[in-house]
Design a protein around this motif. Structure first.
Motif, PDB file in Angstrom:
ATOM      1  N   UNK A  25      22.790  -7.537 -12.208  1.00  0.00           N
ATOM      2  CA  UNK A  25      21.274  -8.145 -12.442  1.00  0.00           C
ATOM      3  C   UNK A  25      21.400  -6.355 -12.964  1.00  0.00           C
ATOM      4  N   UNK A  26      20.119  -6.343 -13.909  1.00  0.00           N
ATOM      5  CA  UNK A  26      19.868  -4.795 -15.044  1.00  0.00           C
ATOM      6  C   UNK A  26      19.706  -4.953 -15.848  1.00  0.00           C
ATOM      7  N   UNK A  27      19.773  -3.463 -16.439  1.00  0.00           N
ATOM      8  CA  UNK A  27      18.034  -3.492 -17.741  1.00  0.00           C
ATOM      9  C   UNK A  27      19.148  -3.814 -18.868  1.00  0.00           C
ATOM     10  N   UNK A  28      18.915  -5.253 -19.344  1.00  0.00           N
ATOM     11  CA  UNK A  28      19.377  -4.989 -20.718  1.00  0.00           C
ATOM     12  C   UNK A  28      18.902  -4.007 -21.635  1.00  0.00           C
ATOM     13  N   UNK A  29      20.553  -3.604 -23.138  1.00  0.00           N
ATOM     14  CA  UNK A  29      20.172  -2.962 -23.562  1.00  0.00           C
ATOM     15  C   UNK A  29      21.519  -3.762 -25.159  1.00  0.00           C
ATOM     16  N   UNK A 115      11.124  -4.252 -26.801  1.00  0.00           N
ATOM     17  CA  UNK A 115      11.597  -3.221 -25.362  1.00  0.00           C
ATOM     18  C   UNK A 115      13.456  -3.751 -24.591  1.00  0.00           C
ATOM     19  N   UNK A 116      13.712  -2.197 -24.344  1.00  0.00           N
ATOM     20  CA  UNK A 116      14.977  -2.828 -23.027  1.00  0.00           C
ATOM     21  C   UNK A 116      14.100  -3.253 -22.005  1.00  0.00           C
ATOM     22  N   UNK A 263      16.081   2.536 -26.863  1.00  0.00           N
ATOM     23  CA  UNK A 263      16.284   3.978 -26.620  1.00  0.00           C
ATOM     24  C   UNK A 263      17.788   3.669 -28.039  1.00  0.00           C
ATOM     25  N   UNK A 264      18.774   4.834 -28.234  1.00  0.00           N
ATOM     26  CA  UNK A 264      19.695   5.039 -29.395  1.00  0.00           C
ATOM     27  C   UNK A 264      21.454   4.026 -28.592  1.00  0.00           C
ATOM     28  N   UNK A 265      21.618   3.659 -29.062  1.00  0.00           N
ATOM     29  CA  UNK A 265      22.847   3.385 -28.331  1.00  0.00           C
ATOM     30  C   UNK A 265      23.613   2.937 -29.309  1.00  0.00           C
ATOM     31  N   UNK A 266      24.778   3.593 -29.841  1.00  0.00           N
ATOM     32  CA  UNK A 266      25.477   3.027 -31.174  1.00  0.00           C
ATOM     33  C   UNK A 266      26.653   5.442 -31.656  1.00  0.00           C
ATOM     34  N   UNK A 285      23.500   7.627 -26.826  1.00  0.00           N
ATOM     35  CA  UNK A 285      23.295   6.778 -25.476  1.00  0.00           C
ATOM     36  C   UNK A 285      21.764   7.543 -24.990  1.00  0.00           C
ATOM     37  N   UNK A 286      20.900   6.532 -24.776  1.00  0.00           N
ATOM     38  CA  UNK A 286      19.944   7.206 -24.469  1.00  0.00           C
ATOM     39  C   UNK A 286      18.727   6.325 -24.073  1.00  0.00           C
ATOM     40  N   UNK A 287      18.590   6.131 -23.567  1.00  0.00           N
ATOM     41  CA  UNK A 287      16.956   5.379 -22.944  1.00  0.00           C
ATOM     42  C   UNK A 287      15.498   5.910 -22.873  1.00  0.00           C
ATOM     43  N   UNK A 288      15.655   7.302 -22.358  1.00  0.00           N
ATOM     44  CA  UNK A 288      14.287   8.310 -22.551  1.00  0.00           C
ATOM     45  C   UNK A 288      14.790   9.453 -23.526  1.00  0.00           C
ATOM     46  N   UNK A 289      12.868  10.168 -23.355  1.00  0.00           N
ATOM     47  CA  UNK A 289      13.582  10.967 -24.839  1.00  0.00           C
ATOM     48  C   UNK A 289      12.239  11.771 -24.295  1.00  0.00           C
ATOM     49  N   UNK A 290      12.602  13.500 -24.530  1.00  0.00           N
ATOM     50  CA  UNK A 290      11.388  15.050 -25.066  1.00  0.00           C
ATOM     51  C   UNK A 290      10.309  14.408 -25.488  1.00  0.00           C
TER      52      UNK A 290
END
Length: 358
Positions: A25-29, A115-116, A263-266, A285-290
């Motif tokens: 199980x986990x967050x799908x990204x 969304x994720x 997020x941004x992943x690539x 590779x991140x799902x959070x931002x400032x």
């Protein structure tokens, strides 16, 4: 064919071909990277996530350990259009469930639009849809993984580049990629990798020229010790950060962070430098931002696609952070000079601290 079921948040279940057995199980990204699957799979920032590769064939140049970013695979499971035997065997040996023969275009579109999301996976000879749905039911959000740092950090201090003559770096390991350490050591730095929950005394014992906060998984607000270290040392010690590290620095200095939609992943994220006007391509590779850097930091670089902060510098403090991965494994190599800038910041602080001869 080994049965495989992917249960998405909301209850929709997709059937595919099982390539490595187990439940997860986990967050799908998703990642848009078309190379670098070894680096992605061993990146600690994917802890507690299920990684979907948008590129259709994963594994076409084998598996080589020298490309690994850590000592194990971090995603809880892997989805792809097609996995080669090499990658499927690697995942099976590490106990990471894997599913292919999926329409990954549809999966990526679902993530992009919704969304994720939470996800449950079940792969095996006798598994059912209900097994995947049970995993989905037990899945947590990323913010609920309050101790995630402990899953990816060293347990005690480790030193790299002991014989080097350059700057001393205290690297707070919130899930650091190995290539970050390599990049600093290659520049003659001695790197003390400290646990994610290191305290002020641990940092003081290193007497660092730079306090460096690494990348890592999860919600930056859950890294209270690292936030406290930035607060404690920023007035007297230069501070740097990558990815999660940028978010932690912002949290420590009065800024705020937020969860992104997907997020941004690539390895193809364009970043604009606001001073020079130059655009560089970056690995992310991140799902959070400032969300807001606050009064002590200024945004110096932004993402061309969505204007999120990619570079932040201190206004009255010696601070430099980047949301992307300047070490650039697996590429591109546009941003290597970040590490030179970090060490130059430390050298400048040391020069101004030494009184000039009469």
């Amino acid at each position: 064919m080994t049965a495989a079921y992917v249960a998405l948040e909301g209850g929709h279940v997709i059937e595919g071909r099982g390539r490595a057995s187990g439940t997860a199980r986990g967050e799908l990204v998703f990642t848009t990277a078309y190379t670098g699957y070894e680096e992605s799979l061993t990146d600690p920032s994917y802890e507690e996530q299920i990684l979907t590769f948008s590129y259709p064939l994963i594994g076409n140049y084998g598996v080589r350990e020298e490309r690994f970013e850590s000592d194990r695979i971090h995603p809880r499971a892997v989805l792809a259009k097609e996995l080669t035997e090499d990658v499927a065997e690697w995942l099976e040996n590490e106990g990471v469930p894997a599913v292919d023969h999926l329409d990954t275009r549809e999966v990526v579109t679902d993530i992009r639009d919704g969304g994720a999301m939470k996800c449950g996976i079940a792969v095996g000879e006798d598994v059912t849809e209900e097994d995947a749905l049970a995993e989905l039911e037990a899945c947590k959000t990323m913010s609920e993984h309050t101790e995630i740092g402990a899953q990816v950090s060293v347990d005690e201090s480790v030193v790299y580049g002991e014989d080097n003559d350059g700057d001393t770096v205290a690297l707070v390991d919130c899930g650091a990629k190995g290539s970050i350490v390599d990049s600093l050591v290659a520049r003659d730095a001695t790197v003390h990798v400290l646990p994610h929950d290191a305290n002020a005394a641990d940092v003081e014992s290193v007497d660092p020229d730079v306090l460096f906060i690494s990348n890592g998984p999860g919600d930056p607000a859950n890294y209270e010790n690292a936030i406290g270290l930035v607060e404690a040392f920023v007035e007297d010690t230069p501070v740097a950060g990558i990815c999660l590290g940028q978010q932690i620095v912002a949290e420590a200095l009065g800024g705020t962070t937020e969860k992104m939609t997907f997020g941004h992943r690539g390895i193809n994220q364009p970043v604009l430098d606001l001073e020079s006007g130059q655009v560089v391509m970056t690995t992310q590779n991140h799902g959070y931002t400032v969300a807001d850097p606050g009064d002590h930091l200024e945004i110096t670089q932004i993402n061309v696609n969505d204007d999120t902060p990619e570079g932040i510098d201190g206004i009255e403090y010696d601070v430099i952070t980047r949301q992307y991965h300047p070490e650039a494994n697996p590429g591109p190599e546009d941003t290597f000079d970040f590490f030179d800038d970090v060490l130059a910041m430390a050298d400048a602080r040391q020069t101004t601290a030494v009184p000039a001869d009469d």
